[in-house]
Design a protein around this motif. Structure first.
Motif, PDB file in Angstrom:
ATOM      1  N   ILE A 200      -4.493  17.277  46.539  1.00 26.12           N
ATOM      2  CA  ILE A 200      -4.607  16.516  45.319  1.00 26.12           C
ATOM      3  C   ILE A 200      -5.652  17.446  44.560  1.00 26.12           C
ATOM      4  O   ILE A 200      -6.943  17.402  44.557  1.00 26.12           O
ATOM      5  CB  ILE A 200      -5.171  15.065  45.181  1.00 26.12           C
ATOM      6  N   SER A 201      -4.968  18.569  43.669  1.00 24.62           N
ATOM      7  CA  SER A 201      -5.745  19.232  42.999  1.00 24.62           C
ATOM      8  C   SER A 201      -6.617  18.289  41.852  1.00 24.62           C
ATOM      9  O   SER A 201      -6.259  17.460  41.621  1.00 24.62           O
ATOM     10  CB  SER A 201      -4.814  20.089  42.204  1.00 24.62           C
ATOM     11  N   PHE A 202      -7.610  19.094  41.103  1.00 24.91           N
ATOM     12  CA  PHE A 202      -8.458  18.506  40.131  1.00 24.91           C
ATOM     13  C   PHE A 202      -7.469  17.929  38.861  1.00 24.91           C
ATOM     14  O   PHE A 202      -7.651  16.855  38.285  1.00 24.91           O
ATOM     15  CB  PHE A 202      -9.442  19.438  39.461  1.00 24.91           C
ATOM     16  N   ASN A 203      -6.551  18.646  38.518  1.00 25.51           N
ATOM     17  CA  ASN A 203      -5.465  18.211  37.429  1.00 25.51           C
ATOM     18  C   ASN A 203      -4.945  16.995  37.980  1.00 25.51           C
ATOM     19  O   ASN A 203      -4.810  15.999  37.268  1.00 25.51           O
ATOM     20  CB  ASN A 203      -4.456  19.123  37.162  1.00 25.51           C
ATOM     21  N   GLN A 204      -4.507  16.752  39.309  1.00 22.96           N
ATOM     22  CA  GLN A 204      -3.721  15.779  39.658  1.00 22.96           C
ATOM     23  C   GLN A 204      -4.680  14.415  39.692  1.00 22.96           C
ATOM     24  O   GLN A 204      -4.194  13.360  39.618  1.00 22.96           O
ATOM     25  CB  GLN A 204      -3.179  15.946  41.042  1.00 22.96           C
ATOM     26  N   GLN A 205      -5.875  14.800  40.131  1.00 18.60           N
ATOM     27  CA  GLN A 205      -6.960  13.781  40.173  1.00 18.60           C
ATOM     28  C   GLN A 205      -7.237  13.138  38.754  1.00 18.60           C
ATOM     29  O   GLN A 205      -7.228  11.957  38.818  1.00 18.60           O
ATOM     30  CB  GLN A 205      -8.335  14.330  40.773  1.00 18.60           C
ATOM     31  N   LEU A 206      -7.275  14.119  37.793  1.00 17.46           N
ATOM     32  CA  LEU A 206      -7.337  13.616  36.392  1.00 17.46           C
ATOM     33  C   LEU A 206      -6.098  12.235  36.044  1.00 17.46           C
ATOM     34  O   LEU A 206      -6.310  11.799  35.585  1.00 17.46           O
ATOM     35  CB  LEU A 206      -7.422  14.632  35.551  1.00 17.46           C
ATOM     36  N   GLN A 207      -4.977  13.073  36.611  1.00 11.81           N
ATOM     37  CA  GLN A 207      -3.781  12.232  36.289  1.00 11.81           C
ATOM     38  C   GLN A 207      -4.172  10.853  36.910  1.00 11.81           C
ATOM     39  O   GLN A 207      -3.687   9.826  36.250  1.00 11.81           O
ATOM     40  CB  GLN A 207      -2.491  13.035  36.850  1.00 11.81           C
ATOM     41  N   ASN A 208      -4.420  10.951  38.168  1.00  6.28           N
ATOM     42  CA  ASN A 208      -4.754   9.458  38.872  1.00  6.28           C
ATOM     43  C   ASN A 208      -5.767   8.687  38.348  1.00  6.28           C
ATOM     44  O   ASN A 208      -5.584   7.341  38.058  1.00  6.28           O
ATOM     45  CB  ASN A 208      -5.171   9.728  40.193  1.00  6.28           C
ATOM     46  N   HIS A 209      -6.733   9.440  37.548  1.00  6.37           N
ATOM     47  CA  HIS A 209      -7.720   8.689  36.781  1.00  6.37           C
ATOM     48  C   HIS A 209      -7.150   7.851  35.627  1.00  6.37           C
ATOM     49  O   HIS A 209      -7.517   6.959  35.272  1.00  6.37           O
ATOM     50  CB  HIS A 209      -9.067   9.597  36.636  1.00  6.37           C
ATOM     51  N   GLY A 210      -6.181   8.621  35.063  1.00  9.02           N
ATOM     52  CA  GLY A 210      -5.776   8.144  33.884  1.00  9.02           C
ATOM     53  C   GLY A 210      -4.954   6.909  33.981  1.00  9.02           C
ATOM     54  O   GLY A 210      -5.001   5.777  33.450  1.00  9.02           O
ATOM     55  N   ARG A 211      -4.025   7.114  35.324  1.00  6.07           N
ATOM     56  CA  ARG A 211      -3.597   5.694  35.790  1.00  6.07           C
ATOM     57  C   ARG A 211      -4.714   4.445  36.003  1.00  6.07           C
ATOM     58  O   ARG A 211      -4.392   3.254  36.008  1.00  6.07           O
ATOM     59  CB  ARG A 211      -2.657   5.966  37.116  1.00  6.07           C
ATOM     60  N   THR A 212      -5.654   4.949  36.619  1.00  7.69           N
ATOM     61  CA  THR A 212      -6.646   3.949  36.882  1.00  7.69           C
ATOM     62  C   THR A 212      -7.496   3.402  35.649  1.00  7.69           C
ATOM     63  O   THR A 212      -7.554   2.027  35.429  1.00  7.69           O
ATOM     64  CB  THR A 212      -7.968   4.531  37.520  1.00  7.69           C
ATOM     65  N   ILE A 213      -7.579   4.377  34.474  1.00  7.21           N
ATOM     66  CA  ILE A 213      -7.971   3.676  33.175  1.00  7.21           C
ATOM     67  C   ILE A 213      -6.862   2.723  32.921  1.00  7.21           C
ATOM     68  O   ILE A 213      -7.452   1.672  32.216  1.00  7.21           O
ATOM     69  CB  ILE A 213      -8.032   4.945  32.525  1.00  7.21           C
ATOM     70  N   SER A 214      -5.779   2.848  32.850  1.00  6.74           N
ATOM     71  CA  SER A 214      -4.610   1.989  32.251  1.00  6.74           C
ATOM     72  C   SER A 214      -4.780   0.544  33.051  1.00  6.74           C
ATOM     73  O   SER A 214      -4.792  -0.736  32.277  1.00  6.74           O
ATOM     74  CB  SER A 214      -3.292   2.684  32.424  1.00  6.74           C
ATOM     75  N   ARG A 215      -5.153   0.530  34.211  1.00 10.26           N
ATOM     76  CA  ARG A 215      -5.275  -0.675  35.000  1.00 10.26           C
ATOM     77  C   ARG A 215      -6.716  -1.379  34.557  1.00 10.26           C
ATOM     78  O   ARG A 215      -6.814  -2.713  34.680  1.00 10.26           O
ATOM     79  CB  ARG A 215      -5.283  -0.296  36.554  1.00 10.26           C
ATOM     80  N   ILE A 216      -7.758  -0.538  34.260  1.00 12.16           N
ATOM     81  CA  ILE A 216      -8.869  -1.090  33.855  1.00 12.16           C
ATOM     82  C   ILE A 216      -8.926  -1.832  32.465  1.00 12.16           C
ATOM     83  O   ILE A 216      -9.243  -2.807  32.400  1.00 12.16           O
ATOM     84  CB  ILE A 216     -10.161  -0.178  34.031  1.00 12.16           C
TER      85      ILE A 216
END
Length: 430
Positions: A200-216
């Motif tokens: 999971i590259s840093f770019n993909q980790q940031l995408q995953n964080h974006g999904r987390t932000i939506s849930r938060i």
């Protein structure tokens, strides 16, 4: 037994003794307590509360108790002197020792940070098997060491009761306290470590964080509330090593070393890294700690592949060019982005000093038996018994002992050169 009995002659905790006499989680807490090596003054504590923290509420009640003992006829404070419960609650929230210093903690990075995100990926880069985790409370969880890693120690130093969960398994309310996105093999560049399999590259980790932000945002009820909440959290980024070890210095798989000089490559990485960090900022992050890269030329796998017995200077020199650009990057981001508080943790400085003071005696030999093709521990092999004396657990990753010492100094710097413009402790307090 006294506290002094738990400290050795060099001024460090006796790990084995503490783990013998205390429950695992209690031992973990004790071992994260920093023992000053340079003569600091003691701090005042409030003896009337178990945690040692003073609160105005307790001070008030003590004053009332003393007053009653001196004047028994006065059974209650004078009318109108009571303070509303909501005010006491606010004081308690702010003053109770042991409450996390930040509401949540998010970690990004590679195998130094990974705590289980690679477990179910089709990849060579995973550590969810013994002897990894031999000293960790839950055993083999996917951490590339014998015990805790850097995000684990940072979480404990911040005051969290539990370790931050990996993105792969974080569910429901878990994400409110933070998420660990680290992935073994991850890099700033997307193609880095492709020869290892999925990562999971840093770019993909940031995408995953974006999904987390939506849930938060859903949990908070509004994006505005979530953004305010996230601005108070801590973010750490430990990435870049694989862009050298599993990219630039693997010419049989990658063209980068034939395309760029070390100086040009560092500049390319920094430009991409800068854009990624701006994305993290746009997701609401404000308190962000960037970790510099270690002396990659001194890890056992690199020394072995060079055919020599000492550190590979060319690797260390290339990595240092990247590190030298991180401090100016912090200045640029802090000046360009409103409210941004980026800091740089200088690994070279943090790792300076005599490692034997930590009790380490073996610096280039891995503690576990390793697979020569991967540098990782062999499944089911028996590691060394004196793990606190080893710098490396496998041929790539440090032991818990090294991670602990590193994390403590990153959190509370010893030298001015350790952190810029401040350490993690001061960043968290902003």
């Amino acid at each position: 037994m006294t506290a002094a009995d738990l400290i050795d002659s060099t001024g460090h905790w006796r790990d084995s003794l503490i783990k013998l006499f205390f429950p695992t989680m209690v031992a973990c807490k004790i071992l994260t307590i920093y023992i000053p090596q340079h003569g600091r003054e003691d701090h005042m504590i409030w003896e009337f509360k178990r945690s040692g923290a003073y609160s105005v509420k307790l001070g008030y009640h003590l004053a009332v108790t003393v007053r009653r003992s001196q004047n028994p006829s006065s059974s209650s404070p004078s009318q109108g002197s009571t303070i509303p419960h909501s005010v006491w609650k606010r004081f308690d929230m702010q003053l109770v020792l042991g409450a996390p210093q930040v509401p949540c903690y998010f970690s990004f990075g590679d195998s130094i940070a990974d705590n289980g995100n690679n477990n179910n990926l089709p990849t060579i880069a995973k550590a969810n098997y013994p002897p990894y985790g031999i000293d960790f409370p839950d055993g083999s969880t996917g951490r590339y060491t014998n015990g805790r890693n850097i995000p684990d120690f940072i979480a404990q130093l911040l005051g969290f009761d539990n370790f931050i969960p990996p993105y792969a398994t974080a569910r429901g309310q878990d994400i409110i306290k933070g998420v660990n996105y680290g992935s073994g093999g991850a890099g700033i560049r997307d193609e880095t470590s492709f020869q290892l399999g999925a990562r999971i590259s840093f770019n993909q980790q940031l995408q995953n964080h974006g999904r987390t932000i939506s849930r938060i945002s859903l949990l908070h009820g509004s994006p505005t509330s979530a953004k305010d909440y996230l601005s108070k959290c801590l973010y750490t980024v430990l990435i870049g090593s694989n862009d050298y070890l599993n990219n630039y210095f693997l010419p049989q798989f990658y063209l980068t070393s034939r395309t760029y000089t070390p100086d040009q490559y560092a500049e390319v990485l920094i430009r991409q890294f800068s854009q990624q960090l701006k994305t993290l900022y746009n997701y609401g992050a404000r308190k962000i700690a960037l970790f510099g890269l270690g002396a990659l030329g001194c890890i056992p796998a690199v020394i072995d592949s060079s055919g020599g017995t000492t550190c590979v200077d060319s690797v260390n020199a290339a990595v240092q060019i990247f590190n030298d650009r991180l401090k100016p990057l912090v200045d640029d981001l802090n000046s360009q982005l409103v409210g941004a508080k980026f800091i740089y943790l200088n690994t070279s400085s943090i790792q300076s000093g005599d490692p034997t003071s930590l009790g380490i005696q073996f610096f280039t030999e891995p503690c576990c038996q390793v697979d020569s093709s991967t540098g990782l521990c062999i499944l089911g092999s028996t590691p060394c018994s004196n793990r606190t004396q080893y710098a490396f657990y496998d041929a790539i990753h440090p032991t818990e002992t090294v991670y602990q010492a590193y994390s403590i100094r990153a959190f509370d710097s010893v030298l001015p050169s350790d952190a810029y413009p401040m350490d993690i402790r001061h960043l968290a307090q902003l």
